[in-house]
Design a protein around this motif. Structure first.
Motif, PDB file in Angstrom:
ATOM      1  N   ILE A   1      10.250  -5.911  23.141  1.00  0.00           N
ATOM      2  CA  ILE A   1      11.697  -6.084  23.272  1.00  0.00           C
ATOM      3  C   ILE A   1      12.063  -7.409  22.623  1.00  0.00           C
ATOM      4  CG2 ILE A   1      13.589  -6.338  24.932  1.00  0.00           C
ATOM      5  CD1 ILE A   1      12.081  -4.433  26.750  1.00  0.00           C
ATOM      6  N   GLY A   2      12.838  -7.321  21.550  1.00  0.00           N
ATOM      7  CA  GLY A   2      13.141  -8.500  20.740  1.00  0.00           C
ATOM      8  C   GLY A   2      14.162  -9.422  21.389  1.00  0.00           C
ATOM      9  N   HIS A   3      14.375 -10.561  20.755  1.00  0.00           N
ATOM     10  CA  HIS A   3      15.293 -11.559  21.318  1.00  0.00           C
ATOM     11  C   HIS A   3      16.724 -11.029  21.390  1.00  0.00           C
ATOM     12  CE1 HIS A   3      15.375 -13.484  17.006  1.00  0.00           C
ATOM     13  NE2 HIS A   3      15.734 -12.232  16.993  1.00  0.00           N
ATOM     14  N   ASN A   4      17.360 -11.382  22.497  1.00  0.00           N
ATOM     15  CA  ASN A   4      18.775 -11.068  22.706  1.00  0.00           C
ATOM     16  C   ASN A   4      19.067  -9.597  22.915  1.00  0.00           C
ATOM     17  OD1 ASN A   4      18.900 -13.666  20.630  1.00  0.00           O
ATOM     18  ND2 ASN A   4      20.263 -13.750  22.384  1.00  0.00           N
TER      19      ASN A   4
ATOM     20  N   HIS B   1      18.849   0.912  35.181  1.00  0.00           N
ATOM     21  CA  HIS B   1      18.179   2.191  35.419  1.00  0.00           C
ATOM     22  C   HIS B   1      17.747   2.923  34.152  1.00  0.00           C
ATOM     23  CE1 HIS B   1      19.355   1.280  39.406  1.00  0.00           C
ATOM     24  NE2 HIS B   1      20.641   1.400  39.153  1.00  0.00           N
ATOM     25  N   SER B   2      17.722   2.228  33.033  1.00  0.00           N
ATOM     26  CA  SER B   2      17.131   2.847  31.842  1.00  0.00           C
ATOM     27  C   SER B   2      15.620   2.794  31.942  1.00  0.00           C
ATOM     28  CB  SER B   2      17.625   2.136  30.578  1.00  0.00           C
ATOM     29  OG  SER B   2      18.977   2.505  30.342  1.00  0.00           O
ATOM     30  N   ALA B   3      14.940   3.715  31.244  1.00  0.00           N
ATOM     31  CA  ALA B   3      13.480   3.788  31.283  1.00  0.00           C
ATOM     32  C   ALA B   3      12.946   3.848  29.859  1.00  0.00           C
ATOM     33  CB  ALA B   3      13.027   5.027  32.054  1.00  0.00           C
ATOM     34  N   LEU B   4      11.979   2.989  29.555  1.00  0.00           N
ATOM     35  CA  LEU B   4      11.392   2.918  28.219  1.00  0.00           C
ATOM     36  C   LEU B   4       9.905   3.260  28.311  1.00  0.00           C
ATOM     37  CD1 LEU B   4      13.950   0.993  28.219  1.00  0.00           C
ATOM     38  CD2 LEU B   4      12.815  -0.263  26.394  1.00  0.00           C
ATOM     39  N   ALA B   5       9.500   4.321  27.629  1.00  0.00           N
ATOM     40  CA  ALA B   5       8.089   4.732  27.670  1.00  0.00           C
ATOM     41  C   ALA B   5       7.230   3.857  26.755  1.00  0.00           C
ATOM     42  CB  ALA B   5       7.973   6.200  27.291  1.00  0.00           C
ATOM     43  N   GLY B   6       5.938   4.105  26.762  1.00  0.00           N
ATOM     44  CA  GLY B   6       4.988   3.250  26.065  1.00  0.00           C
ATOM     45  C   GLY B   6       5.236   3.133  24.574  1.00  0.00           C
ATOM     46  N   CYS B   7       4.931   1.953  24.029  1.00  0.00           N
ATOM     47  CA  CYS B   7       4.941   1.715  22.586  1.00  0.00           C
ATOM     48  C   CYS B   7       6.337   1.735  21.982  1.00  0.00           C
ATOM     49  CB  CYS B   7       4.044   2.709  21.848  1.00  0.00           C
ATOM     50  SG  CYS B   7       2.377   2.797  22.506  1.00  0.00           S
ATOM     51  N   VAL B   8       7.382   1.677  22.806  1.00  0.00           N
ATOM     52  CA  VAL B   8       8.740   1.531  22.280  1.00  0.00           C
ATOM     53  C   VAL B   8       8.887   0.136  21.671  1.00  0.00           C
ATOM     54  CG1 VAL B   8      11.148   1.168  23.031  1.00  0.00           C
ATOM     55  CG2 VAL B   8       9.879   3.209  23.769  1.00  0.00           C
ATOM     56  N   GLY B   9       9.672   0.043  20.589  1.00  0.00           N
ATOM     57  CA  GLY B   9       9.987  -1.257  20.004  1.00  0.00           C
ATOM     58  C   GLY B   9      11.485  -1.412  19.806  1.00  0.00           C
ATOM     59  N   LEU B  10      12.050  -2.463  20.395  1.00  0.00           N
ATOM     60  CA  LEU B  10      13.468  -2.776  20.165  1.00  0.00           C
ATOM     61  C   LEU B  10      13.546  -4.041  19.326  1.00  0.00           C
ATOM     62  CD1 LEU B  10      15.039  -2.428  23.760  1.00  0.00           C
ATOM     63  CD2 LEU B  10      14.458  -0.625  22.116  1.00  0.00           C
ATOM     64  N   ALA B  11      14.165  -3.945  18.154  1.00  0.00           N
ATOM     65  CA  ALA B  11      14.346  -5.142  17.333  1.00  0.00           C
ATOM     66  C   ALA B  11      15.383  -6.060  17.984  1.00  0.00           C
ATOM     67  CB  ALA B  11      14.777  -4.734  15.933  1.00  0.00           C
ATOM     68  N   GLY B  12      15.533  -7.239  17.456  1.00  0.00           N
ATOM     69  CA  GLY B  12      16.411  -8.234  18.073  1.00  0.00           C
ATOM     70  C   GLY B  12      17.846  -7.757  18.200  1.00  0.00           C
TER      71      GLY B  12
END
Lengths: 336, 336, 336
Positions: free
Chosen positions: A236-239, A245-256
């Motif tokens: 999970i990137g900066h900012n 209640h959101s759910a993020l499964a394995g290996c997800v990538g969120l850019a900044g």
């Protein structure tokens, strides 16, 4: 610990169907459960699971109670009530109140006397740790971090300067919260490091998986709202901000600076580009790539399921030839 | 720390537009910045940001100086000069010179007296640590590792045998540099482990993200050239080489013996197969898969942006049917 | 250590072609190898590598023995025998038998006197550690973990409650085995944590990469069979099973309850959805997404190799327009 079904029915507001004196000591799966085991059947449509029940007791929906071959607790949401009773029978890691002698604690840190601080932990200046917190072995907690009550850091968790964790958060081993994100100013061919002076604020009841990384904000803060669940090896990137209640499964990538709404579900390996916004109630199936805002709730995808390699190579070759094919088709249509 | 704009203008060679006595103590974003805050406007085309300025001072391009509502420092590259001043105002982690009593140091290690070695650190035989290095808590440094001056290992960094780090490298928590990569010789159905006897050499000014892994070479070494920036959760296989000033975003994976040129940019989630070569000045957008050499500078992609799931399923079905469609089309053309 | 070719030929059952007194001290690559170095040529078809040989000795197939410019050991599988001899020349990490004084060991743990327990290690109640095990610095071993003989935990490895490791397993730094996986029961908009009461059982000769995560089972156990090799930054969800001698490259993600057969090969970045089954002898090329059972051995793919970005954008636009194109084509066919 052992609990009678009568006690559990009262404690969790469930209807008992059977002997209140039957005792359960642990939870188990349908097929392997044995004496003292409690199991569950989630839906009425799974009624045929009744046949394989070998546990001492079961939690199930009302419609199945009459047909249960074993003592039953009746629940409108058997899976959720099973989870609660399982937590009672199998409590999270705990340890004696107090600080292990091998831990290194800055004298300015304020640690609630009911908290447990394990072996080889390092706690920096100005840290505040609330009641009943469990700080597992090998964890490193940077200066000014604030941890609310009943948080569990399983082991070897790293929290960097000024991160805050809400009540009842769970963090699995190897997670790194508050590292400096990928902030650089280009200058000629070089990249100049931009100090990341924000931090990370994490709401109550958030759970964070093993070796997951959540970067601190560049100027403002990275914010994870209450009830969010994050699996292992997620970046999970900066900012970034993630709604409740959101759910993020394995290996997800969120850019900044990507912003995820409330009650979203991100499947495994999903990627979200930077500086964009996903509204509430969006589900992204596994391997989906998001490169622009999503403004309507619903399901979105871009992952492609596997084919035999030889077939797939032909499909890819054709995809890349569509250009020509379409041009030819257009020409034919124009000339006809 | 507080600095006057006059001091900063002299120190960084910037033109002052306003009161040299105005003091700044920290950096902030445009929208939240308050008293004592310094912010920046990167480009002339962002002139409308001038309206929302609430900081004490701003760094901006010359063309905007006259219109600034607050004291300004004029720079040809406001973002880069902002980064430098931010580093002055918010210096990287530091600690007192010397070795924490809880650290375990092999007597043959040579540690510069100006270096800081934090709590619970383990340092092996023959290690060399240069001036002003910061070794954060919980780090493990294997035998023969050499660390040049001004390196910062934030916390819980692992460097394995004989790894070398150039001056001013920054390594975030959880990074593992020099693990044994994926080297096996097949024998029947079994895999025989091939010892990895190379190591990892990392140039000056390289930054490495949290929980990133860089494997040691099998026989020769893995080499990361100066100025490379690597984000979180990146995997770099054995014997890779990365040219100077390239940047790898989060979740990138390089298989063994892939060679990335200079000044390349790899977006999030990019994958590069093994034993191939990407030339200088290549940009790979997020989720791109590279399976053959890239010999021309430029932009390359293979990621597919999300669609609503129902539409996407139809697209995939059609992609997999292209075979038939194309065959039919060819037949029609032949018969016409 | 130095070994004569005569000794090595006897020890590994190889045919010597040259001087039995020639001594080798280390392994090297073809191009950099020097005095005392041993190298290998894997296949007869790589015969032209003979020209660049600069080592003291080489392992090669029988067909090349006569042409070798240096002393040679002849092997039916040069790579595998090279791996074995390399392991002799470059043994895995080891340390003195006994427990480092900085380690924190529960009095109920049983540690074989021949095992090495490094600095800053934490070992919980009821742990059992077998002969010649190497527990590297900073590792955390939870209660009831059982480790068989000759296991190597390189450094900073985390094993949580009741995990079992078979003989000769290697685990690289930062790996987390037995964390609580992603198990939640939905209730309204909230997720209720479901305690994960299974554990992880790992067979003999399994190797696990840096910062890889393997979750414990929810009710039953996660099982990794003997001989499996897992690279860095791999995520294995709760209740997965992986058959013997399968190999998973970097950045692979297996969702919960996915079942991989024996002798499978998963390329980098592969994703496997939950609750499905892949049969024995399946190879998934890099970036493949699996969303349904695979019942036939063979090669499967869904990754798309990179194109220049401008071309790729057109291909994607056309892919998403296939709907319309196909409709138009069908209409034409119907009307013709």
């Amino acid at each position: 610990m052992a609990y009678s079904l009568g006690e559990l029915a009262v404690r969790f507001g469930l209807t008992l169907h059977g002997d209140p004196e039957t005792r359960v000591t642990h939870v188990g799966s349908l097929s392997t459960a044995a004496d003292g085991a409690l199991t569950f059947i989630a839906h009425t449509k799974l009624a045929d699971q009744l046949d394989s029940l070998r546990s001492s007791a079961v939690i199930l929906p009302a419609a199945l109670a009459e047909r249960s071959p074993v003592d039953a607790l009746v629940s409108p949401n058997p899976h959720a009530d099973f989870a609660r009773i399982a937590t009672l029978l199998h409590p999270p890691p705990s340890g004696p109140a107090g600080v292990h002698p091998s831990a290194v604690i800055d004298p300015s840190a304020q640690i609630d006397p009911s908290a447990h601080v394990g072996a080889q932990v390092v706690i920096g200046a100005g840290v505040s740790i609330g009641p009943r917190v469990y700080v597992g072995p090998g964890s490193v907690i940077g200066e000014g971090v604030q941890i609310a009550e009943d948080v569990c850091l399983v082991a070897r968790v790293t929290l960097l300067a000024r991160v805050t964790l809400g009540a009842r958060c769970w963090v699995q081993p190897g997670a790194v919260i508050g590292a400096e994100g990928f902030g650089y100013a280009p200058e000629g061919e070089r990249w100049i490091h931009v100090p990341q002076v924000g931090t990370v604020h994490i709401g109550a009841d958030v759970e964070i998986g093993a070796n997951t990384t959540i970067d601190r904000g560049a100027l403002d803060d990275t914010i994870i709202a209450e009830g969010v669940k994050i699996d292992n090896l997620v970046q999970i990137g900066h900012n970034c901000t993630i709604g409740a209640h959101s759910a993020l499964a394995g290996c997800v990538g969120l850019a900044g600076s990507s912003h995820i709404g409330e009650r979203c579900r991100l499947g495994g390996g999903v990627g979200v580009a930077g500086h964009l916004r996903i509204c509430d109630d969006v589900t992204l199936t596994g391997f989906t790539l998001v490169t622009s805002d999503i403004r309507e709730p619903g399901f979105y995808s871009s992952g492609i399921p596997a084919s035999p390699t030889a077939e797939w190579r032909r499909s890819v070759a054709r995809l890349k030839r569509l250009d020509r094919a379409e041009g030819r088709q257009r020409k034919k249509e124009e000339s006809s």
